[in-house]
Design an enzyme around this catalytic site. Structure first.
Site, PDB file in Angstrom:
ATOM      1  N   TYR A  95       0.797  -1.231   0.000  1.00 27.61           N
ATOM      2  CA  TYR A  95       0.000   0.000   0.000  1.00 27.61           C
ATOM      3  C   TYR A  95       0.830   1.283   0.000  1.00 27.61           C
ATOM      4  O   TYR A  95       0.482   2.237  -0.710  1.00 27.61           O
ATOM      5  CB  TYR A  95      -1.009  -0.031   1.151  1.00 27.61           C
ATOM      6  N   GLU A 137      -8.452  -6.780   4.729  1.00 24.94           N
ATOM      7  CA  GLU A 137      -7.756  -7.908   4.119  1.00 24.94           C
ATOM      8  C   GLU A 137      -7.038  -8.757   5.161  1.00 24.94           C
ATOM      9  O   GLU A 137      -6.962  -9.985   5.013  1.00 24.94           O
ATOM     10  CB  GLU A 137      -6.793  -7.396   3.048  1.00 24.94           C
TER      11      GLU A 137
END
Length: 422
Positions: A95, A137
């Site tokens: 990310y 997630e």
């Protein structure tokens, strides 16, 4: 929480993203793969070439900006994307890389219009949105690994059987090479298949729906071979599976994932509508409905060009023979003379609203459909025209998610059987 100033700045960029969103995401992927080519092991190269991935990301960024003050509005989309990320192996460490490249892409495309204030606001907003994905997630990874028979990342499966289902679709029956247990899955879910094709620089990952019902001693995927056509390259992975993978060979699978699943608590009638290889998740749903001895009325409609490309027909008919409340209908848009002589279909041409209303007893039902995007766009339009409630309409895109309410981007016929899996 974001400050009011940050929210106002992000919202001020919504019109810009509406115009330049795809240009920004195209630049983003150029930057990402140049700086981190190892990530090409995770991405579907065909979706990159066709621009589908760039469009999907642009739509996601636009939605985030539009609802930045009410991020709960995008949580369903977050969960849908998170399922795909978990299935592909996206991790928290990816990310920051994505955030850096996205901000650079915004600056590159917008130039001086992307002020330090705007970039700062987007950096702050991205951090919060990324954390939502990371937390969602992380929980999905935990659930996938800790369930009975579960695993993390990829697991080796042996091809127990390879069965030709039609001229273009072949099924692969897969069992764990380690002999361990198989976790349960929800009908409609998919697995990621990772393959190393000889001569290819990068691994390739494709997501295929599980076409059998839960509770079997194997997983089954039914794959359409994507042949080469003018202006459309052939599917590398689908052709590799069809031509090179045989009984006793090994494939690497992620644990089942996906949000397009049968609501087993709903007791109302259910309508399953598929086009081409889009029948795979719906066959899993039908199997569950019949094998659980559900008394829900079921209407199963499948559209194909003709019998030669109509996969799993015998299996679906056998499932329906066990349950009197199941009605089957075949719709062929290019039937052969043999199809006509055998009366192998119920409707010639495309599904239309009068016919749909004739074979489906009520619009007060749960509708599930899947297939090529033009087909889904057509079905979605018919259901909306009929007045089916939005909460009763459920569908799955093969590949990056999109919107069926957006303007169509293709001139393909509604019942073409191309998937987008490659």
């Amino acid at each position: 929480m974001l400050s009011k100033q940050t929210i106002d700045i992000i919202k001020s960029t919504v019109p810009v993203l509406e115009v330049h969103g795809t240009t920004i995401t195209k630049r983003f992927y150029q930057l990402l793969f140049t700086a981190h080519p190892e990530l090409l092991h995770m991405f579907n190269h065909a979706n990159q070439t066709k621009g589908r991935q760039q469009t999907a990301l642009a739509n996601a960024v636009y939605a985030a900006a539009l609802h930045i003050d009410k991020l709960e509005m995008i949580l369903p989309a977050v969960k849908q994307i998170a399922h795909k990320h978990r299935s592909l192996g996206v991790k928290a460490e990816h990310y920051p890389i994505v955030g850096q490249m996205l901000l650079t892409a915004i600056k590159d495309v917008l130039g001086d219009a992307a002020t330090e204030e705007i970039l700062g606001a987007w950096a702050e907003a991205y951090g919060i949105i990324a954390n939502v994905f990371i937390e969602t997630e992380a929980e999905m990874y935990k659930q996938a690994e800790q369930q009975n028979g579960g695993w993390a990342d990829y697991r080796a499966f042996r091809v127990e059987r390879k069965v030709r289902e039609s001229d273009v679709i072949t099924s692969f029956y897969l069992v764990p090479e380690d002999g361990g247990a198989l976790p349960a899955f929800e009908p409609g879910q998919y697995v990621s298949v990772k393959v190393h094709i000889p001569g290819e620089t990068y691994t390739h990952i494709r997501q295929y729906s599980l076409s059998g019902g839960p509770g079997k001693p194997y997983y089954r995927i039914s794959v359409k071979r994507e042949d080469e056509f003018p202006n459309r390259p052939g599917g590398k992975v689908s052709r590799y599976l069809h031509e090179q993978i045989n009984q006793a060979d090994v494939l690497w699978l992620s644990a089942p994932a996906g949000h397009f699943t049968l609501d087993r608590m709903d007791t109302r009638p259910v309508v399953l509508i598929s086009g081409g290889v889009g029948l795979t998740p719906l066959v899993s749903m039908l199997s569950t409905l019949t094998e659980s001895h559900s008394d829900r009325p079921v209407t199963f409609i499948h559209a194909a060009q003709n019998a030669s490309v109509h996969a799993l027909r015998s299996e679906v008919e056998e499932l329906a023979s066990r349950a009197s409340q199941v009605s089957l209908y075949w719709c062929y848009d290019k039937p052969t003379e043999d199809d006509r002589a055998a009366q192998a279909f119920h409707k010639e041409g495309y599904i239309d609203l009068p016919w749909l209303q004739d074979v489906v007893p009520t619009k007060d039902a749960s509708f599930y459909f899947c297939g090529p995007e033009p087909f889904m766009r057509m079905v979605f339009g018919l259901l909306k025209e009929w007045g089916v409630a939005s909460e009763d309409i459920h569908y799955e895109f093969f590949g990056p998610s999109g919107s069926l309410e957006a303007a169509p981007e293709t001139t393909a016929q509604p019942q073409e059987t191309a998937s987008a899996q490659g």
